[in-house]
Design an enzyme around this catalytic site. Structure first.
Site, PDB file in Angstrom:
ATOM      1  N   GLY A  17       4.727  -1.204  15.508  1.00 49.79           N
ATOM      2  CA  GLY A  17       3.687  -1.835  16.332  1.00 49.79           C
ATOM      3  C   GLY A  17       4.276  -2.498  17.559  1.00 49.79           C
ATOM      4  O   GLY A  17       3.824  -2.270  18.671  1.00 49.79           O
ATOM      5  N   ALA A  39      -2.679   2.331   7.490  1.00 52.08           N
ATOM      6  CA  ALA A  39      -1.635   1.785   8.368  1.00 52.08           C
ATOM      7  C   ALA A  39      -2.053   0.412   8.868  1.00 52.08           C
ATOM      8  O   ALA A  39      -3.243   0.107   8.949  1.00 52.08           O
ATOM      9  CB  ALA A  39      -1.434   2.705   9.564  1.00 52.08           C
ATOM     10  N   GLY A  40      -1.075  -0.382   9.177  1.00 53.85           N
ATOM     11  CA  GLY A  40      -1.388  -1.674   9.779  1.00 53.85           C
ATOM     12  C   GLY A  40      -0.274  -2.025  10.739  1.00 53.85           C
ATOM     13  O   GLY A  40       0.881  -2.114  10.349  1.00 53.85           O
ATOM     14  N   THR A  42       1.090  -4.753  13.354  1.00 57.49           N
ATOM     15  CA  THR A  42       0.894  -6.099  13.868  1.00 57.49           C
ATOM     16  C   THR A  42       1.383  -6.148  15.307  1.00 57.49           C
ATOM     17  O   THR A  42       2.513  -5.770  15.599  1.00 57.49           O
ATOM     18  CB  THR A  42       1.680  -7.117  13.017  1.00 57.49           C
ATOM     19  OG1 THR A  42       1.307  -6.901  11.659  1.00 57.49           O
ATOM     20  CG2 THR A  42       1.366  -8.538  13.419  1.00 57.49           C
ATOM     21  N   GLN A 223       2.751   4.987   9.237  1.00 57.32           N
ATOM     22  CA  GLN A 223       3.556   5.205   8.019  1.00 57.32           C
ATOM     23  C   GLN A 223       4.992   5.611   8.403  1.00 57.32           C
ATOM     24  O   GLN A 223       5.405   5.387   9.521  1.00 57.32           O
ATOM     25  CB  GLN A 223       2.923   6.258   7.099  1.00 57.32           C
ATOM     26  CG  GLN A 223       1.733   5.760   6.319  1.00 57.32           C
ATOM     27  CD  GLN A 223       0.436   5.880   7.075  1.00 57.32           C
ATOM     28  OE1 GLN A 223       0.190   6.863   7.720  1.00 57.32           O
ATOM     29  NE2 GLN A 223      -0.405   4.878   6.965  1.00 57.32           N
ATOM     30  N   ARG A 304       6.283  -6.495  -0.410  1.00 55.26           N
ATOM     31  CA  ARG A 304       7.063  -5.268  -0.265  1.00 55.26           C
ATOM     32  C   ARG A 304       8.401  -5.422  -0.990  1.00 55.26           C
ATOM     33  O   ARG A 304       8.999  -6.493  -0.962  1.00 55.26           O
ATOM     34  CB  ARG A 304       7.339  -4.987   1.207  1.00 55.26           C
ATOM     35  CG  ARG A 304       6.073  -4.763   2.012  1.00 55.26           C
ATOM     36  CD  ARG A 304       6.367  -4.625   3.503  1.00 55.26           C
ATOM     37  NE  ARG A 304       5.135  -4.480   4.261  1.00 55.26           N
ATOM     38  CZ  ARG A 304       4.956  -4.958   5.495  1.00 55.26           C
ATOM     39  NH1 ARG A 304       5.910  -5.603   6.109  1.00 55.26           N
ATOM     40  NH2 ARG A 304       3.799  -4.772   6.099  1.00 55.26           N
TER      41      ARG A 304
HETATM   42  P1  IMP Z   1      -2.138   5.990   0.726  1.00 59.82           P
HETATM   43  O1  IMP Z   1      -1.633   6.414   2.058  1.00 59.82           O
HETATM   44  O2  IMP Z   1      -3.093   4.846   0.789  1.00 59.82           O
HETATM   45  O3  IMP Z   1      -2.686   7.146  -0.055  1.00 59.82           O
HETATM   46  O4  IMP Z   1      -0.901   5.442  -0.134  1.00 59.82           O
HETATM   47  C1  IMP Z   1       0.163   6.292  -0.536  1.00 59.82           C
HETATM   48  C2  IMP Z   1       1.497   5.556  -0.453  1.00 59.82           C
HETATM   49  O5  IMP Z   1       1.814   5.309   0.906  1.00 59.82           O
HETATM   50  C3  IMP Z   1       1.501   4.188  -1.137  1.00 59.82           C
HETATM   51  O6  IMP Z   1       2.787   3.964  -1.685  1.00 59.82           O
HETATM   52  C4  IMP Z   1       1.257   3.231  -0.006  1.00 59.82           C
HETATM   53  O7  IMP Z   1       1.774   1.948  -0.267  1.00 59.82           O
HETATM   54  C5  IMP Z   1       2.045   3.912   1.094  1.00 59.82           C
HETATM   55  N1  IMP Z   1       1.558   3.589   2.444  1.00 59.82           N
HETATM   56  C6  IMP Z   1       0.453   4.034   3.046  1.00 59.82           C
HETATM   57  N2  IMP Z   1       0.338   3.525   4.269  1.00 59.82           N
HETATM   58  C7  IMP Z   1       1.394   2.741   4.465  1.00 59.82           C
HETATM   59  C8  IMP Z   1       1.850   1.955   5.562  1.00 59.82           C
HETATM   60  O8  IMP Z   1       1.241   1.889   6.637  1.00 59.82           O
HETATM   61  N3  IMP Z   1       3.013   1.289   5.364  1.00 59.82           N
HETATM   62  C9  IMP Z   1       3.724   1.360   4.216  1.00 59.82           C
HETATM   63  N4  IMP Z   1       3.339   2.085   3.164  1.00 59.82           N
HETATM   64  C10 IMP Z   1       2.184   2.768   3.289  1.00 59.82           C
END
Ligand code: IMP
Length: 433
Positions: A17, A39-40, A42, A223, A304
């Site tokens: 970010g 996704a997030g 910041t 991701q 985490r």
């Molecule tokens: P999903 O994408 O919600 O299906 O999650 C699948 C895996 O990807 C899980 O282990 C989540 O914690 C991880 N994950 C999904 N998006 C993120 C992200 O933005 N950051 C870190 N891990 C993520």
């Protein structure tokens, strides 16, 4: 052709970010190309602190065109609340465009993500429960609803009717859940459509025009590489490709048009959700990294897992993505440790593995082999030039660069924009004129 892709090189949460926000100022077009509101990012800037999930970071620059590409899965409710949040802070979203090919997250995707996770029991993936697996499964099963379907209410109704009939069978017969009402879903999405339609476009044309005009285009990853459904720790992975190749498909740009691929590596490693993590620290050092780094998910708030930098995974990430530039983030979090470690290989029984294995049953058994380096005592947060870093921090970064096997262009030493060391400017790509 200054097109730059910014890619998460680990398990996500690498601090993309901030890097994207910094580069977005110099871009004409910023495109999100994969993932959804799992996704997030910041972003901390003069408007405040924002946790963006769908809207590209370039939104803070009115002159920058922001695109949510075809590779993104959009939850309309999240998108609209993000638009509201930005507008309430005086930030215009008139420069935000949505690909007509982007798939929409529907209420049944959210329900099925939860039901599927519950049904996995001890083998749950630890998803963000944002409907990501189900929406991408529908996309490839050709059962998706795309943003473009919202442009015509009749077309949308017919498509929804067909798909919802099937989804209700799955919900009721497989999971014993209640069916969804066509009228409710239809009217809810028609309300979303009223606000989304003005933003929906054939976005590949817009991107191509910018490329032809030689304007800087930034492809914003979500991701990280190790969550890729092909190359990540499958099945503990996400469902769209966060890789450089995914950037090409998810934005609709031919691979030859991407000039630079910048991998974002955190100075240590974190992971959220289930799945193997060889350099994980289940001790006080790991706790300390988590506390100092506030390593809790932007999207879910989950703590985490933290560990030392994994050079085996890093080399793999460079190979799969073809990084020709890198950023190292959060170096400041390692301030004050007596020593820092880098996982340089995996021990598997009597063998030593130098390559990241494709099978998680093997990865689970891997023991990290560490190289230990001296830590640095002086905080690095106020340093703006590489040569002013403490010698031990310089040594650490130089060693990481050798392992990553591509030039480190940017080092981030704190959350604010100013806390950045531009080691090797990306001049050639027009991002650091
Ligand atoms: P999903 O994408 O919600 O299906 O999650 C699948 C895996 O990807 C899980 O282990 C989540 O914690 C991880 N994950 C999904 N998006 C993120 C992200 O933005 N950051 C870190 N891990 C993520």
């Amino acid at each position: 052709m200054p097109v730059l892709a910014v890619i998460g090189a680990q398990w996500g949460d690498e601090g993309k970010g901030k890097v994207v926000d910094m580069l977005a100022e110099r871009a004409k077009v910023v495109v999100r190309f994969s993932g959804g509101d799992n996704a997030g990012h910041t972003v901390i800037n003069r408007y405040g602190k924002f946790g963006l999930h769908l809207v590209p970071c370039g939104i803070f620059y009115p002159e920058t065109t922001c695109i949510i590409g075809n590779g993104v899965a959009i939850n309309p409710a999240t998108l609209l609340s993000e638009i509201d949040l930005l507008n309430n802070h005086g930030i215009s979203t008139g420069n935000l465009f949505i690909s007509d090919r982007a798939n929409l997250i529907m209420p049944y995707h959210l329900l099925l993500d939860k039901l599927e996770e519950e049904s996995r029991g001890d083998n749950a993936i630890g998803t963000t429960l944002r409907g990501i697996g189900p929406v991408y499964a529908d996309k490839v099963a050709r059962r998706g609803i795309r943003a473009g379907d919202l442009l015509d209410e009749k077309v949308f109704l017919e498509r929804l009717k067909l798909i919802l009939e099937y989804k209700n069978v799955v919900l009721t017969k497989v999971y014993g859940a209640a069916p969804l009402s066509l009228d409710d879903v239809y009217s809810q999405y028609c309300r979303y459509a009223e606000r989304m339609v003005p933003h929906i476009r054939e976005t590949t044309v817009m991107i191509d025009k910018a490329i032809q005009r030689n304007q800087p285009v930034l492809l914003e990853g979500a991701q990280g590489t190790l969550l890729d459904p092909d190359f990540g720790t499958y099945p503990y992975a996400t469902s769209s490709s966060p890789l450089a190749g995914g950037a090409s498909i998810g934005a609709g740009i031919g691979p030859t048009k991407i000039d630079a691929v910048l991998g974002v590596f955190k100075a240590y490693v974190t992971r959220v959700g289930a799945g193997p993590f060889p350099s994980e620290l289940k001790d006080k050092v790991g706790d300390s990294i988590r506390e100092r780094g506030h390593e809790f998910g932007t999207t879910t708030g989950r703590p985490r897992s933290c560990g030392w930098f994994d050079a085996v995974a890093a080399r793999f990430s460079t190979r799969i993505n073809g990084f020709n530039a890198a950023a190292i983030t959060r170096l400041d979090i390692l301030d004050g440790f007596p020593s820092v470690k880098i996982c340089t290989g995996y021990r598997l029984g009597k063998d030593k593995l130098d390559d990241f294995p494709s099978r998680i049953d093997i990865l689970e058994k891997c023991q990290p082999v560490y190289e230990e380096l001296p830590g640095w005592k002086t905080p690095v947060g106020d340093v703006r030039e590489f040569n002013h870093l403490p010698a031990e921090a310089r040594q650490y970064v130089t060693r990481l660069e050798e392992f990553i096997d591509c030039p480190v262009n940017i080092i981030s030493v704190g959350p604010s924009r100013e806390q950045t060391i531009e080691v090797k400017p990306l001049v050639r790509h027009g991002f650091f004129p």
